[in-house]
Design a protein around this motif. Sequence first.
Motif, mmCIF file in Angstrom:
data_model
loop_
_atom_site.group_PDB
_atom_site.id
_atom_site.type_symbol
_atom_site.label_atom_id
_atom_site.label_comp_id
_atom_site.label_asym_id
_atom_site.label_seq_id
_atom_site.Cartn_x
_atom_site.Cartn_y
_atom_site.Cartn_z
ATOM 1 N N PHE A 1 11.610 56.496 69.950
ATOM 2 C CA PHE A 1 10.483 56.636 69.028
ATOM 3 C C PHE A 1 10.138 58.081 68.715
ATOM 4 N N CYS A 2 9.612 58.303 67.543
ATOM 5 C CA CYS A 2 9.008 59.579 67.215
ATOM 6 C C CYS A 2 7.670 59.659 67.971
ATOM 7 N N ILE A 3 7.079 60.810 67.960
ATOM 8 C CA ILE A 3 5.868 61.020 68.745
ATOM 9 C C ILE A 3 4.735 60.075 68.324
ATOM 10 N N ASP A 4 4.629 59.817 67.035
ATOM 11 C CA ASP A 4 3.570 58.931 66.536
ATOM 12 C C ASP A 4 3.749 57.503 67.045
ATOM 13 N N CYS A 5 4.968 57.018 66.937
ATOM 14 C CA CYS A 5 5.227 55.644 67.355
ATOM 15 C C CYS A 5 5.155 55.520 68.875
ATOM 16 N N GLN A 6 5.514 56.592 69.562
ATOM 17 C CA GLN A 6 5.401 56.591 71.021
ATOM 18 C C GLN A 6 3.943 56.381 71.429
ATOM 19 N N SER B 1 16.738 59.241 64.848
ATOM 20 C CA SER B 1 15.747 58.620 63.982
ATOM 21 C C SER B 1 14.920 57.642 64.804
ATOM 22 N N CYS B 2 13.637 57.600 64.496
ATOM 23 C CA CYS B 2 12.738 56.674 65.171
ATOM 24 C C CYS B 2 13.169 55.242 64.861
ATOM 25 N N THR B 3 13.288 54.416 65.920
ATOM 26 C CA THR B 3 13.732 53.034 65.687
ATOM 27 C C THR B 3 12.607 52.182 65.108
ATOM 28 N N ASN B 4 11.393 52.718 65.106
ATOM 29 C CA ASN B 4 10.288 51.950 64.539
ATOM 30 C C ASN B 4 10.040 52.295 63.077
ATOM 31 N N CYS B 5 9.859 53.581 62.785
ATOM 32 C CA CYS B 5 9.494 53.965 61.417
ATOM 33 C C CYS B 5 10.629 54.667 60.677
ATOM 34 N N GLY B 6 11.675 55.038 61.401
ATOM 35 C CA GLY B 6 12.814 55.659 60.745
ATOM 36 C C GLY B 6 12.699 57.152 60.513
HETATM 37 ZN ZN LIG Z 1 8.190 56.499 64.393
#
Ligand SMILES: [Zn+2]
Length: 123
Positions: free
Chosen positions: A109-114, A88-93
């Motif tokens: 991070f997921c690709i978006d948050c990266q 799970s993305c540590t920023n948005c989950g």
């Molecule tokens: Zn994310």
Amino acid sequence: MARAKTKSSPHQQYEDALRKKQHELLDSYERDKEAGNAQPDDGIQDLADKAASAYSKELNFSLSDTERNVLMLIDEAFARIKDGDYGSCTNCGNQIGEKRLQAVPWTPFCIDCQELQEKGLLS
Ligand SMILES: [Zn+2]
């Protein structure tokens, strides 16, 4: 290539990949350390670098910032596997894509948050 269902860890393949990368980095560190011993220290180290190295003083010897960073991310990834938060993305989950995890299993991070992070929009 064990893709069998493991009861112990659903992230076995990523764990293996993380461990492999960790060894790679530590191995090259060990090699560099030996090679580095033969050379005089140029003594160039700024304060920010010193602060950053407090976390892993030993590793500071020859690993690049990127490599040190990856080692830290690997540590954190192992912690997330333990906690059951891995993937799970540590920023948005959001769930991080399988392909992405296979390419960079230590990513938090997921690709978006990266992308946000690379643009400096994420603290
Ligand atoms: Zn994310």
